[in-house]
Design an enzyme around this catalytic site. Structure first.
Site, mmCIF file in Angstrom:
data_model
loop_
_atom_site.group_PDB
_atom_site.id
_atom_site.type_symbol
_atom_site.label_atom_id
_atom_site.label_comp_id
_atom_site.label_asym_id
_atom_site.label_seq_id
_atom_site.Cartn_x
_atom_site.Cartn_y
_atom_site.Cartn_z
ATOM 1 N N ASP A 23 -28.567 -18.501 -15.318
ATOM 2 C CA ASP A 23 -28.924 -18.856 -13.944
ATOM 3 C C ASP A 23 -30.424 -18.671 -13.782
ATOM 4 O O ASP A 23 -30.990 -17.655 -14.198
ATOM 5 C CB ASP A 23 -28.147 -17.958 -12.952
ATOM 6 C CG ASP A 23 -28.237 -18.482 -11.524
ATOM 7 O OD1 ASP A 23 -29.366 -18.627 -10.995
ATOM 8 O OD2 ASP A 23 -27.190 -18.752 -10.922
ATOM 9 N N HIS B 297 -18.475 -24.483 -11.252
ATOM 10 C CA HIS B 297 -19.035 -23.515 -12.201
ATOM 11 C C HIS B 297 -18.565 -22.120 -11.863
ATOM 12 O O HIS B 297 -18.184 -21.830 -10.737
ATOM 13 C CB HIS B 297 -20.571 -23.577 -12.215
ATOM 14 C CG HIS B 297 -21.215 -23.366 -10.880
ATOM 15 N ND1 HIS B 297 -21.294 -24.368 -9.925
ATOM 16 C CD2 HIS B 297 -21.786 -22.285 -10.313
ATOM 17 C CE1 HIS B 297 -21.905 -23.906 -8.849
ATOM 18 N NE2 HIS B 297 -22.204 -22.634 -9.048
HETATM 19 P P1 AMP Z 1 -23.652 -21.814 -6.106
HETATM 20 O O1 AMP Z 1 -23.470 -23.308 -6.130
HETATM 21 O O2 AMP Z 1 -23.711 -21.275 -4.694
HETATM 22 O O3 AMP Z 1 -22.636 -21.087 -6.957
HETATM 23 O O4 AMP Z 1 -25.093 -21.502 -6.709
HETATM 24 C C1 AMP Z 1 -25.649 -22.288 -7.743
HETATM 25 C C2 AMP Z 1 -26.383 -21.405 -8.722
HETATM 26 O O5 AMP Z 1 -27.046 -22.252 -9.636
HETATM 27 C C3 AMP Z 1 -27.440 -20.505 -8.082
HETATM 28 O O6 AMP Z 1 -27.211 -19.154 -8.474
HETATM 29 C C4 AMP Z 1 -28.771 -21.051 -8.630
HETATM 30 O O7 AMP Z 1 -29.729 -20.044 -8.883
HETATM 31 C C5 AMP Z 1 -28.329 -21.740 -9.911
HETATM 32 N N1 AMP Z 1 -29.175 -22.863 -10.319
HETATM 33 C C6 AMP Z 1 -29.597 -23.889 -9.533
HETATM 34 N N2 AMP Z 1 -30.346 -24.750 -10.243
HETATM 35 C C7 AMP Z 1 -30.386 -24.250 -11.504
HETATM 36 C C8 AMP Z 1 -31.001 -24.680 -12.723
HETATM 37 N N3 AMP Z 1 -31.744 -25.802 -12.784
HETATM 38 N N4 AMP Z 1 -30.836 -23.917 -13.826
HETATM 39 C C9 AMP Z 1 -30.101 -22.786 -13.783
HETATM 40 N N5 AMP Z 1 -29.500 -22.332 -12.680
HETATM 41 C C10 AMP Z 1 -29.637 -23.051 -11.550
#
Ligand code: AMP
Length: 132
Positions: A29, A93
């Site tokens: 993340d 995810h």
């Molecule tokens: P959620 O959809 O609420 O479970 O959160 C999405 C997660 O994806 C968050 O913790 C973000 O920090 C993470 N995230 C968003 N974009 C990216 C990326 N490009 N690479 C890695 N993690 C990401």
């Protein structure tokens, strides 16, 4: 439109990848709540985790189990916590988080780690998963 995770899966956007198989990918993340915070993602783009069909859901959890085992060996922690949020990215995810206390799962405490540290954590976790 493709989600940001589909863009990662297709290699259009970089990530710190720790594991991959034909149907799943796991990467760090970008804003971890604890070092080693990893996302486990099915390559099939479905918005909501609990809309995956039973077979896809079980396969994702089995892949997450393998990732969690490596993660636990690679990172200093008591256990690996698992959570589902899905409010930010509409692509199913699972969050896997190395934890020692409940507070380590607190999503109000997202951090940004330097790129070098992310790369070194990624390499450690990848190696531990491959050794599983
Ligand atoms: P959620 O959809 O609420 O479970 O959160 C999405 C997660 O994806 C968050 O913790 C973000 O920090 C993470 N995230 C968003 N974009 C990216 C990326 N490009 N690479 C890695 N993690 C990401």
């Amino acid at each position: 439109m493709a989600t940001i995770f589909t863009k990662i899966i297709e290699g259009e956007i970089p990530c710190y990848k720790v594991a991959e198989d034909e149907r799943h990918i796991a990467f760090l993340d970008i804003n971890p709540v604890a070092p080693g915070h990893t996302l486990v993602v099915p390559k099939h783009e479905v918005s909501y985790l609990f809309d995956l069909d039973d077979e896809e859901y079980v396969a994702l959890e089995l892949f997450a189990k393998k990732v969690a085992k490596g993660l636990r060996k690679a990172m200093p922690c008591k256990r690996i916590g698992e959570t589902v949020i899905g409010l930010e990215v509409p692509h199913a995810h699972i969050h896997l988080i190395p934890i020692t206390t409940e507070a380590d799962m607190d999503f109000r405490h997202k951090q940004q780690l330097p790129g070098e540290e992310m790369a070194s954590i990624c390499a450690r976790i990848k190696e531990a998963i491959e050794a599983e």
